[in-house]
Scaffold this motif. Structure first.
Motif, PDB file in Angstrom:
ATOM      1  N   ASP A   1      91.479  24.286 -72.336  1.00 23.72           N
ATOM      2  CA  ASP A   1      90.663  23.071 -72.177  1.00 23.72           C
ATOM      3  C   ASP A   1      89.634  23.029 -73.296  1.00 23.72           C
ATOM      4  OD1 ASP A   1      88.235  24.558 -71.340  1.00 23.72           O
ATOM      5  OD2 ASP A   1      89.530  25.114 -69.642  1.00 23.72           O
ATOM      6  N   GLN A   2      88.969  21.921 -73.409  1.00 21.41           N
ATOM      7  CA  GLN A   2      88.037  21.688 -74.514  1.00 21.41           C
ATOM      8  C   GLN A   2      86.859  22.660 -74.503  1.00 21.41           C
ATOM      9  OE1 GLN A   2      88.290  19.670 -77.150  1.00 21.41           O
ATOM     10  NE2 GLN A   2      90.369  19.197 -76.458  1.00 21.41           N
ATOM     11  N   ASP A   3      86.346  22.969 -73.307  1.00 22.09           N
ATOM     12  CA  ASP A   3      85.208  23.900 -73.241  1.00 22.09           C
ATOM     13  C   ASP A   3      85.589  25.282 -73.737  1.00 22.09           C
ATOM     14  OD1 ASP A   3      83.653  21.908 -72.253  1.00 22.09           O
ATOM     15  OD2 ASP A   3      83.940  22.465 -70.128  1.00 22.09           O
ATOM     16  N   THR A   4      86.798  25.731 -73.320  1.00 26.38           N
ATOM     17  CA  THR A   4      87.242  27.058 -73.760  1.00 26.38           C
ATOM     18  C   THR A   4      87.512  27.064 -75.256  1.00 26.38           C
ATOM     19  OG1 THR A   4      88.258  27.403 -71.591  1.00 26.38           O
ATOM     20  CG2 THR A   4      88.932  28.876 -73.380  1.00 26.38           C
ATOM     21  N   ILE A   5      88.106  25.982 -75.734  1.00 26.92           N
ATOM     22  CA  ILE A   5      88.358  25.897 -77.180  1.00 26.92           C
ATOM     23  C   ILE A   5      87.045  25.948 -77.951  1.00 26.92           C
ATOM     24  CG2 ILE A   5      89.192  24.373 -79.016  1.00 26.92           C
ATOM     25  CD1 ILE A   5      91.359  23.428 -77.068  1.00 26.92           C
ATOM     26  N   PHE A   6      86.045  25.169 -77.475  1.00 27.28           N
ATOM     27  CA  PHE A   6      84.743  25.144 -78.163  1.00 27.28           C
ATOM     28  C   PHE A   6      84.071  26.522 -78.114  1.00 27.28           C
ATOM     29  CE2 PHE A   6      80.142  24.666 -78.048  1.00 27.28           C
ATOM     30  CZ  PHE A   6      79.922  23.979 -79.238  1.00 27.28           C
ATOM     31  N   SER A   7      84.151  27.112 -76.919  1.00 28.24           N
ATOM     32  CA  SER A   7      83.533  28.438 -76.758  1.00 28.24           C
ATOM     33  C   SER A   7      84.196  29.461 -77.675  1.00 28.24           C
ATOM     34  CB  SER A   7      83.628  28.885 -75.308  1.00 28.24           C
ATOM     35  OG  SER A   7      83.112  30.186 -75.155  1.00 28.24           O
TER      36      SER A   7
ATOM     37  N   SER B   1      97.949  30.690 -79.166  1.00 27.97           N
ATOM     38  CA  SER B   1      99.056  31.027 -78.259  1.00 27.97           C
ATOM     39  C   SER B   1      98.949  30.361 -76.878  1.00 27.97           C
ATOM     40  CB  SER B   1      99.136  32.550 -78.085  1.00 27.97           C
ATOM     41  OG  SER B   1      97.923  33.045 -77.525  1.00 27.97           O
ATOM     42  N   ARG B   2      97.823  29.728 -76.595  1.00 29.55           N
ATOM     43  CA  ARG B   2      97.662  29.122 -75.270  1.00 29.55           C
ATOM     44  C   ARG B   2      97.166  27.686 -75.386  1.00 29.55           C
ATOM     45  NH1 ARG B   2      94.301  33.812 -72.004  1.00 29.55           N
ATOM     46  NH2 ARG B   2      95.672  35.600 -72.524  1.00 29.55           N
ATOM     47  N   LYS B   3      97.410  26.957 -74.335  1.00 32.32           N
ATOM     48  CA  LYS B   3      96.840  25.627 -74.202  1.00 32.32           C
ATOM     49  C   LYS B   3      95.556  25.767 -73.391  1.00 32.32           C
ATOM     50  CE  LYS B   3     101.098  22.926 -74.449  1.00 32.32           C
ATOM     51  NZ  LYS B   3     101.945  21.919 -73.785  1.00 32.32           N
TER      52      LYS B   3
END
Length: 473
Positions: free
Chosen positions: A280-286, A276-278
């Protein structure tokens, strides 16, 4: 009919039969003895009178007619001092020659006066409730045969028998009254414990398992009461165990639901955030890492549950395993993990063999060693030791650590599924409380024993005892 009344009637019947038979035998025996004495006396009396007739008539040389017989009989009758002396003479045609005075006076009936009367012997006959015993013989004369008949009135013998029978009946009534009282009291006393046992059985059937018969005796009733008390005790224990099992089952379901809830909530939350959100890569990985970690935890927990179910049903073939080889395998598998956690790790084993399934037993030892490692989380110089030793015809494995330890009150609960001494720390380290439950199942398959001991100096020691020995071929 109740057993009490059956017992009462049986006792009454046996006493009545015993008394009736013994009373009848006694009366009959007494009557027979008295009657036989009367017969003997009658025969003796007859022989005396016959000898007297023969002696008197032997002095007469002329022909002896019936008139002479009648005169001799009358002289003997008149000189007799007996008032009740009954006799009569008859000829061969059955006609009377002479009847004694007492016989005519008291109207004593004669026996078979008709032709065909037996020539001699002893005969019993009755007339109007009177009983007579007659002895008969004959004497040969020139005028024909003359029959001598002597009668004894033995009515008293029969009256005495009737009186004895009445006495027996009266005594029997008294005896049966006393027997009825005694039989009922005895039956009541003997069946009273059975009544109590019946009440106990009814209460047990109604669900009251605390009731006890409390009958202390060494007879069969006491043994039955003891068996019922033991049965009630076992039932009470089994019901308690079933209730405890139900409680553990409810706890199992509750804990399982709780264990599923936490990772699923995290997985759903992070997955919803990713879609539901865009980010960043770190948050996606986390976020992906959280999802992966919680998914792996769910996977591990499902595998543990599956192993628990399988080990309860699986038939395992136990084989002899070289102890040295087994512990080398254990050390090789665990040493890298222990070194990475800076844990001092030591494996020691005596020569011998174990009777086990190698893969399942490895699972037990690995699980125990991993629990020991987790218990060293706050320990500066932690160490884990695995020792193997021969104990007669058994082999013992000891896994010990110097970590936080387990409270003594928790030792009997730690093998329950989902039970965790420190739930927060266990979840942080990826535990679900299923490892020791699985270990317990595996040891039961091996017919072995798993014991937990809290060490005084800190830490926990787990002892595994299973089949084995010193020699290995």
């Amino acid at each position: 009919m109740k057993f009490r009344w059956k017992l009462f009637l049986c006792m009454m019947t046996m006493v009545a039969l015993a008394y009736s038979i013994s009373g009848s035998l006694m009366v009959t025996s007494t009557f027979r003895i008295t009657y036989d004495k009367e017969v003997e006396m009658a025969k003796e009396e007859h022989d005396i009178l016959q000898d007297t007739f023969i002696m008197v008539l032997s002095h007469l040389t002329q022909n002896i007619s019936e008139e002479i017989w009648r005169q001799v009989a009358k002289d003997l009758d008149d000189t007799s001092t007996r008032e009740s002396f009954y006799f009569w003479l008859s000829n061969e045609y059955g006609h009377d020659i002479y009847q004694s005075n007492s016989m005519r006076r008291e109207k004593i009936p004669v026996y078979q006066t008709e032709v065909g009367t037996p020539q001699g012997g002893c005969f019993l006959y009755s007339d109007q409730n009177r009983y007579f015993l007659m002895t008969r013989s004959y004497m040969i004369t020139d005028a024909g045969d003359v029959y001598l008949n002597i009668i004894r009135d033995i009515t008293d013998v029969f009256v005495s028998r009737e009186e004895q029978i009445l006495i027996v009946y009266r005594i029997m009534i008294v005896v049966m009254l006393f027997t009825a009282v005694f039989s009922y009291m005895t039956a009541y006393h003997l069946t009273k414990p059975l009544t109590g046992l019946s009440k106990v059985a009814k209460k047990i059937s109604e669900g009251d398992l605390t009731v006890r018969a409390g009958i202390e005796s060494t007879d069969e009733v006491g043994e039955l009461a003891a068996d019922i008390d033991d049965m009630a005790g076992h039932l009470e224990k089994n019901i308690e165990e079933l209730n405890d099992a139900v409680r553990r089952q409810e706890d199992f379901v509750g804990n399982f639901a709780h264990e599923l809830k936490t990772p699923l909530t995290s997985i759903i939350g992070y997955a919803d955030m990713l879609r539901s959100r865009k980010l960043d890569q770190d948050t996606i990985f986390s976020s992906a890492n959280y999802i992966f970690t919680e998914g792996k935890r769910l996977e591990g927990m499902s595998f543990k549950l599956l192993e628990l179910m399988v080990t309860k049903q699986k038939e395992i073939t136990l084989k002899k395993i070289d102890a040295s080889y087994f512990f080398q395998e254990v050390e090789g598998a665990l040493k890298p993990l222990m070194e990475r956690e800076n844990v001092t790790f030591c494996v020691e084993a005596e020569e011998g063999f174990l009777t086990a399934d190698m893969d399942l037993l490895k699972s037990v030892v690995f699980n125990l060693a991993d629990n020991a490692r987790k218990a060293l989380a706050d320990t500066a110089a932690g160490n884990v030791t695995i020792r193997g030793s021969v104990e007669k015809e058994q082999y013992r494995i000891c896994v010990s650590d110097n970590g936080k330890g387990i409270p003594k009150g928790e030792l009997n609960k730690i093998t329950e599924a989902f039970y965790m001494v420190d739930k927060s720390r266990a979840r942080e380290q990826g535990g679900a409380g299923l490892g020791l439950a699985l270990c317990k199942q595996i040891m039961e398959i091996h017919h072995g024993i798993m014991e937990f001991e809290a060490q005084d100096e800190g830490g926990t020691r787990v002892l595994l005892t299973l089949g084995g020995g010193a020699a290995y071929e």
